[in-house]
Design a protein around this motif. Structure first.
Motif, short mmCIF file in Angstrom:
data_model
loop_
_atom_site.label_atom_id
_atom_site.label_comp_id
_atom_site.label_asym_id
_atom_site.label_seq_id
_atom_site.Cartn_x
_atom_site.Cartn_y
_atom_site.Cartn_z
N LEU A 162 0.82 -1.21 0.00
CA LEU A 162 0.00 0.00 0.00
C LEU A 162 0.85 1.26 0.00
O LEU A 162 0.36 2.35 -0.32
N HIS A 163 2.14 1.13 0.35
CA HIS A 163 3.02 2.28 0.47
C HIS A 163 4.14 2.30 -0.57
O HIS A 163 4.71 3.35 -0.83
N ARG A 164 4.46 1.14 -1.10
CA ARG A 164 5.74 1.04 -1.81
C ARG A 164 5.68 -0.12 -2.78
O ARG A 164 5.04 -1.13 -2.53
N SER A 165 6.40 0.02 -3.86
CA SER A 165 6.57 -1.09 -4.79
C SER A 165 7.79 -1.89 -4.37
O SER A 165 8.00 -2.17 -3.21
N TRP A 166 8.62 -2.22 -5.31
CA TRP A 166 9.85 -2.98 -5.09
C TRP A 166 10.83 -2.09 -4.31
O TRP A 166 11.08 -0.95 -4.69
N THR A 167 11.41 -2.60 -3.24
CA THR A 167 12.24 -1.72 -2.43
C THR A 167 13.34 -2.48 -1.70
O THR A 167 13.15 -3.64 -1.32
N PRO A 168 14.48 -1.85 -1.51
CA PRO A 168 15.46 -2.42 -0.57
C PRO A 168 14.88 -2.41 0.85
O PRO A 168 13.86 -1.79 1.12
N SER A 169 15.57 -3.08 1.73
CA SER A 169 15.21 -3.02 3.15
C SER A 169 15.35 -1.59 3.63
O SER A 169 16.36 -0.93 3.39
N GLU A 170 14.32 -1.10 4.31
CA GLU A 170 14.32 0.29 4.78
C GLU A 170 14.99 0.40 6.16
O GLU A 170 14.94 -0.55 6.95
N PRO A 171 15.58 1.54 6.48
CA PRO A 171 16.25 1.69 7.78
C PRO A 171 15.33 1.46 8.97
O PRO A 171 15.79 1.01 10.03
N PHE A 172 14.04 1.75 8.81
CA PHE A 172 13.10 1.63 9.93
C PHE A 172 12.42 0.27 9.98
O PHE A 172 11.61 0.02 10.87
N ASP A 173 12.73 -0.63 9.05
CA ASP A 173 12.05 -1.93 9.02
C ASP A 173 12.41 -2.76 10.25
O ASP A 173 13.59 -2.92 10.59
N GLU A 174 11.39 -3.33 10.87
CA GLU A 174 11.62 -4.35 11.89
C GLU A 174 12.04 -5.64 11.19
O GLU A 174 11.54 -5.96 10.11
N SER A 175 12.92 -6.39 11.80
CA SER A 175 13.48 -7.58 11.16
C SER A 175 13.28 -8.79 12.05
O SER A 175 13.74 -8.81 13.20
N MET A 176 12.63 -9.82 11.50
CA MET A 176 12.47 -11.07 12.24
C MET A 176 13.81 -11.63 12.67
O MET A 176 13.98 -12.05 13.83
N THR A 177 14.79 -11.65 11.76
CA THR A 177 16.05 -12.29 12.10
C THR A 177 16.83 -11.50 13.14
O THR A 177 17.54 -12.08 13.97
N GLU A 178 16.70 -10.17 13.14
CA GLU A 178 17.35 -9.39 14.18
C GLU A 178 16.66 -9.58 15.52
O GLU A 178 17.32 -9.62 16.58
N LEU A 179 15.34 -9.76 15.51
CA LEU A 179 14.64 -10.08 16.75
C LEU A 179 15.04 -11.46 17.26
O LEU A 179 15.16 -11.68 18.47
N LEU A 180 15.25 -12.40 16.33
CA LEU A 180 15.73 -13.72 16.74
C LEU A 180 17.12 -13.62 17.38
O LEU A 180 17.40 -14.28 18.38
N ALA A 181 17.97 -12.78 16.79
CA ALA A 181 19.32 -12.62 17.33
C ALA A 181 19.29 -12.11 18.76
O ALA A 181 20.12 -12.50 19.59
N GLU A 182 18.33 -11.24 19.08
CA GLU A 182 18.21 -10.73 20.44
C GLU A 182 17.89 -11.84 21.43
O GLU A 182 18.17 -11.72 22.62
N GLN A 183 17.32 -12.94 20.92
CA GLN A 183 17.01 -14.10 21.76
C GLN A 183 18.11 -15.15 21.71
O GLN A 183 17.95 -16.24 22.28
#
Length: 490
Positions: free
Chosen positions: A64-85
């Motif tokens: 709804l906001h964007r077409s094809w895009t790189p990862s944005e600086p503000f994106d939450e990341s599943m794998t980074e959340l996993l790393a915190e665990q």
């Protein structure tokens, strides 16, 4: 506990035996179904390739906001959340779009990553003869194929071998997540001859379809496309079976979640269409194969789930499996309650391509809402990473960005982002050409009575109900105001 996610690209679920296909050879997908829950109402979210992979990280719709895009600086990341665990994540992929401009930075969200080169015109093989300064994907693909003459040299096989190495090296360790991604069976349908010979004795030279309608006079091409696609699906099946062998040999079923999925389907002549991204998002594209094995619930293996789910639910499910919390702005939901048959997680799901139809389904009915305004506008992209698939946004596009940065969205942390009007001189997505003005209009289908979606319904009350649900989901996903205007949902 550990998790293996195996992701294919452009895998039409109707090509698989567990979903009723009796012509394409897929015994290992059937074997997988005996070890997992098979989902019958799993849908895409944002389409196509990289938008889906962004959802696999962020757990929220982005079309709804964007077409094809790189990862944005503000994106939450599943794998980074996993790393915190303390959960280690590893990406193995031959998906060429990751190393194009529009797919940048996703791999850096993983603990480690590994690329396998050579798919779909990947700028990999070197041949200076006849170089004219232009990038030509089909010419580059021919060069790449010269480096993959043996089956063992194929990108798929090299990707598979890396995946097996990781699993075998870490089978006795705990707290890891492997994302093993295959570009196959995405076009071009390049596949070793031994798989083709399972379907025909004649030559089948046409293996890279253009995205466009095909007429009856092009039946030979369509037959070739279908044979090569079937052969490639069978190759995927064979190498999937070798991973299932490892699960059997080392009892990984006892402590490893296994997810097998795809980003979207593909059309090979249905309703006259070939490809994706220009026609309405029919079920051949949006209704996806999905298999999930939860080692804590072996009694659920070899069962089916009819509950609604979609791609943004995957990261929420993985986080739940490892006992973690999903990101604050993730709108997906864990599918584990669906496995236990305790509750539905969605009454409706929303999906689509940026700037085209917005689609909603309750599982029974599907409604495709077309743009209602002149030239399908207003339409803006919101980003801090102004790129198209293979190139940066051009200076004239950026010069037309709104003077003030937009701070409207909670999912960005109200980070100011560019608000850039869509300019089809640079972003060739056919937003206008294939909107309501070109004759498709809004479409409503009964998936139960009309599974091939060939007979649109005229039911104003049902359409209004689905419009109301669509508007509610758009609000939950922070759709920008102009989307309501474009769709006539103010």
């Amino acid at each position: 506990m550990k998790t293996v996610l195996i992701m294919y690209d452009s895998l039409n679920k109707l090509s698989l035996q567990p979903y009723g296909n009796r012509e394409i050879i897929t015994p290992n997908f059937q074997r997988l179904a005996r070890h997992s829950v098979t989902f019958d109402n799993f849908f895409a979210g944002s389409l196509p390739c990289m938008p889906a992979r962004r959802e696999l990280q962020t757990g929220r719709l982005n079309f709804l906001h964007r077409s094809w895009t790189p990862s944005e600086p503000f994106d939450e990341s599943m794998t980074e959340l996993l790393a915190e665990q303390g959960v280690y994540s590893h990406l193995i992929t031959d998906h060429v779009h990751y190393w194009e401009n529009g797919g940048a930075n996703y791999w850096n969200r993983f603990s480690t990553f590994e690329f396998v080169r050579g798919q779909e015109g990947d700028r990999w093989g070197i041949d200076l003869d006849g170089y004219d300064g232009l990038y030509q994907p089909r010419k580059q693909d021919r060069i790449n194929r010269q480096l993959m003459g043996e089956e063992s040299q194929c990108s798929h096989v090299r990707c598979f071998k890396s995946g097996v190495d990781f699993i075998l090296q870490n089978k006795d360790k705990d707290n890891w997540y492997l994302q093993l991604e295959y570009f196959d069976p995405h076009e071009p349908f390049y596949v070793p001859e031994r798989f083709k010979r399972l379907y025909t004795d004649r030559e089948v030279p046409f293996d890279w379809p253009e995205y466009r309608p095909y007429g009856p006079e092009e039946g030979d091409r369509l037959r070739d496309f279908s044979i090569n696609y079937a052969a490639l699906v069978t190759m995927c099946d064979e190498y999937l079976g070798r991973i299932l062998d490892i699960f059997d040999a080392y009892n990984l079923w006892d402590d490893t979640m296994l997810i097998v999925n795809t980003d979207h389907g593909f059309m090979l002549g249905e309703k006259g269409f070939v490809g994706k991204n220009y026609m309405p998002v029919y079920d051949e594209i949006a209704s996806l194969p999905f298999f999930l094995h939860d080692p804590r619930h072996p009694e659920l293996d070899n069962t089916r789930c009819n509950g609604l789910a979609q791609t943004p639910d995957i990261p929420c499910t993985v986080l739940d499996f490892f006992g973690g919390k999903q990101g604050a702005h993730m709108t997906g939901r864990s599918m584990l309650p669906l496995l236990e048959h305790t509750e539905a997680i969605h009454q409706y799901v929303l999906y689509g391509y940026f700037g085209m139809h917005v689609n909603i389904t309750d599982g029974r009915y599907t409604y495709m809402r077309a743009g209602q305004t002149e030239e399908n506008k207003p339409l803006f992209q919101y980003t801090l990473m102004p790129w198209h698939i293979q190139k940066p946004m051009q200076i004239p596009e950026l010069q037309n960005a709104e003077d003030a940065l937009c701070r409207d969205f909670a999912f960005t942390g109200h980070t100011p982002v560019l608000k850039i009007p869509v300019d089809e001189r640079y972003d060739r997505k056919r937003y206008y050409k294939y909107s309501s003005h070109m004759g498709y209009g809004s479409l409503l289908f009964d998936r139960e009575r009309d599974p091939k979606q060939e007979h649109p319904l005229q039911d104003e009350a049902l359409e209004q109900r689905l419009c109301g649900a669509m508007r509610q989901l758009m609000m939950e996903n922070e759709a920008p105001e102009e989307q309501y205007v474009r769709l006539g949902l103010q």
